[in-house]
Design a protein around this motif. Structure first.
Motif, PDB file in Angstrom:
ATOM      1  N   LYS A 171       0.264  10.323   3.917  1.00 45.61           N
ATOM      2  CA  LYS A 171       0.380   8.948   4.438  1.00 45.61           C
ATOM      3  C   LYS A 171      -0.400   7.976   3.559  1.00 45.61           C
ATOM      4  CE  LYS A 171      -1.280  10.224   8.498  1.00 45.61           C
ATOM      5  NZ  LYS A 171      -1.131  11.686   8.425  1.00 45.61           N
ATOM      6  N   THR A 172      -1.695   8.271   3.391  1.00 38.52           N
ATOM      7  CA  THR A 172      -2.551   7.342   2.655  1.00 38.52           C
ATOM      8  C   THR A 172      -2.125   7.253   1.189  1.00 38.52           C
ATOM      9  OG1 THR A 172      -4.324   7.883   4.168  1.00 38.52           O
ATOM     10  CG2 THR A 172      -4.955   6.788   2.125  1.00 38.52           C
ATOM     11  N   ASP A 195      -7.007   3.594  10.174  1.00 35.30           N
ATOM     12  CA  ASP A 195      -7.546   4.944  10.327  1.00 35.30           C
ATOM     13  C   ASP A 195      -9.062   4.898  10.179  1.00 35.30           C
ATOM     14  OD1 ASP A 195      -8.184   7.592  10.289  1.00 35.30           O
ATOM     15  OD2 ASP A 195      -6.870   8.145   8.625  1.00 35.30           O
ATOM     16  N   ASP A 319      -1.895   1.630   7.076  1.00 36.83           N
ATOM     17  CA  ASP A 319      -2.130   3.077   7.009  1.00 36.83           C
ATOM     18  C   ASP A 319      -2.656   3.517   8.370  1.00 36.83           C
ATOM     19  OD1 ASP A 319      -2.280   5.626   5.899  1.00 36.83           O
ATOM     20  OD2 ASP A 319      -4.383   5.382   5.345  1.00 36.83           O
TER      21      ASP A 319
HETATM   22 MG   LIG Z   1      -4.631   9.243   5.564  1.00 38.88          MG
END
Ligand SMILES: [Mg+2]
Ligand SMILES: Nc1ncnc2c1ncn2[C@@H]1O[C@H](COP(=O)(O)OP(=O)(O)OP(=O)(O)O)[C@@H](O)[C@H]1O
Length: 484
Positions: A171-172, A195, A319
């Motif tokens: 994801k990041t 996050d 994110d």
């Molecule tokens: Mg991440």
């Protein structure tokens, strides 16, 4: 191969047994979990850990982290972005022939001229200078060429959430690389880290002291405005108002602009995250209990729109943490485009399927909750809508995963983008001061490795940009139709 060989040896062993004494087995060491002496194990063991032990480990990690992070900082203690060479600019960033690029620079001494490390050597430019050069080419150069990326006037920025409740799926990395690609392409980018692990914040060198430097006060402000409106109704009815606590009063003073930080990228800004952001997961349900009609899923969108953020940027990347908590729900509800990264493995496919199932039940239950009242009052019903949703295959290894990927593609159809983001050694090995392919200096790598690694992320960006442009164009045409 090895197995066949092994069997043959065993067969010969049996034959020899009939003839005479067996050949000696070669000495194979025992696996390491045999013959461990309990006393030796005890001698190695430290005293039991207390709670304070965690603090000590955390302190050591923090020190190491500071040490590593400091290596990428410039004289003022800030991160700095590398320079871009003429080769890279004309190959990847401004579509002109190198010779023409040089001629234009020579003819316009006011334009950035770049610096070279050696007399007559290659010229290097900062990204800020690249952006100025691009603006010059866009104004003066051929109108047939794409010097500036398409962005319809008058339409708001597009919000892109990168989410999957499975951890470590990319994801990041995907969000950071897309943000950097979009910035290199000339878009104005905002990155919002939802996050509390703060990985995205680290990538962009953000420094956040506590939850007051994250999106938390923006969500609190949205709730405070709701509570105030409710209190007016309460007072008009003759009921006592619900008191505003200190958090809500403070949050009312905060605007998105107060939280947005510059990064070492001239056209990427950041609203960072920090461990305390996790507090939002406990606070939001308390507010929701108190103000049952608070539309928490609208909080992020409303606040960003109110504060003019959607006009100041072209693309906003969110994110999200590996969980479907309140922050993720806020991010998903705010998003126009949802990207779901996953690797080509059974476990990730399985878990991603369940993630979509959870998205369905979560948003369906919000809609149902809202629409009972809406139907009773004859109001318009709530129906969430996303411009596009795409699963993105990450860390792909064509030699091992082609079959699995083809199967996933067959079942997911259009939901899965056909572009596959290859596993590349350029990520993670680029060094502690650079994050990902676009920050790495190509001279540190074998040129073919660099070109291949870059191609795979360029392809991910190209697929994303096609979605973005298609969506903007759809809106532009709809707006033109409506105006007729
Ligand atoms: Mg991440
Ligand atoms: N294309 C790639 N090639 C090689 N390694 C990759 C690639 N993409 C991601 N990685 C590595 O995989 C690991 C997980 O990636 P990342 O942190 O982006 O996942 P995530 O989904 O954001 O994780 P989390 O759920 O913890 O937030 C990282 O170590 C990252 O460097």
């Amino acid at each position: 191969m090895a197995e066949t060989k092994g069997r043959k040896t065993a067969g010969r062993g049996r034959m020899e047994m009939r003839k005479g004494p067996p050949a000696r087995e070669p000495q194979v060491p025992l696996p390491p979990y045999f013959n461990i002496s309990p006393d030796a194990a005890l001698a190695e063991l430290e005293a039991p850990l207390t709670t304070a032990g965690f603090a000590e480990i955390a302190r050591s990690c923090a020190q190491g982290r500071e040490d590593l992070a400091a290596r990428g900082l410039d004289a003022e203690g800030r991160r700095s972005l590398r320079l871009f060479s003429t080769w890279e600019i004309t190959r990847y960033l401004i579509p002109v022939a190198t010779a023409h690029f040089r001629r234009v620079l020579k003819a316009n001494p006011d334009l950035p001229q770049g610096i070279s490390e050696t007399e007559g050597g290659a010229k290097w430019f900062t990204l800020d200078e690249v952006l100025r050069l691009r603006a010059h080419f866009a104004a003066e150069g051929s109108k047939a060429k794409e010097y500036r990326p398409y962005r319809p006037a008058g339409l708001p920025a597009k919000l892109v959430a990168v989410a999957n409740f499975k951890g470590g799926v990319g994801k990041t990395s995907t969000a950071a690389h897309l943000a950097m690609s979009a910035a290199l392409d000339g878009y104005r980018v905002l990155v919002i880290d939802l996050d509390s692990q703060g990985s995205m914040t680290s990538i962009f060198g953000g420094r956040v002291a506590d939850e007051w430097g994250t999106v938390f006060p923006l969500l609190a402000r949205h709730y405070a405005a709701h509570l105030q409106a409710e209190n007016r109704v309460r007072v008009a009815r003759g009921d006592p108002p619900v008191p505003m606590d200190e958090t809500l009063t403070e949050a009312q003073k905060i605007r998105a602009g107060d939280l947005i930080a510059k990064t070492h990228w001239p056209n990427i800004d950041l609203i960072g995250a920090q461990l305390n952001l996790y507090w939002a997961e406990f606070q939001i349900p308390v507010w929701r209990m108190q103000g049952r009609s608070w539309k928490l899923w609208d909080a992020l969108t409303d606040v960003l729109a109110e504060d003019g953020v959607l006009d100041r940027y072209d693309v906003i990347f969110l994110d999200t943490p590996p969980a479907l908590g309140y922050l993720t729900i806020n991010g998903l509800a705010a998003a126009d485009i949802l990207l779901v990264p996953l690797g080509a493995s059974f476990l990730e496919f399985d878990s991603t399927g369940r993630f979509f199932d959870m998205l369905h039940s979560t948003f369906r239950s919000i809609e149902e909750g809202e629409n009972i009242a809406a139907r009773a009052l004859g109001r318009e019903e709530l129906a969430f809508e996303w411009d596009a949703v795409r699963a993105v295959l990450t860390r792909y290894d064509g030699a091992q995963q082609a079959e699995m990927a083809a199967l996933m593609q067959a079942y997911m159809g259009r939901t899965m983008a056909p572009e596959r983001q290859d596993f590349t050694a350029l990520i993670g090995q680029a060094g502690e001061q650079v994050n990902g392919i676009y920050e790495a200096d190509y001279r540190d790598f074998n040129r073919d490795t660099y070109i291949r690694g870059r191609e795979t992320f360029d392809a991910t960006y190209a697929a994303f940009k096609r979605l973005l442009l298609g969506i903007w164009r759809r809106e532009e045409l709809a707006a033109a139709d409506a105006a007729e």
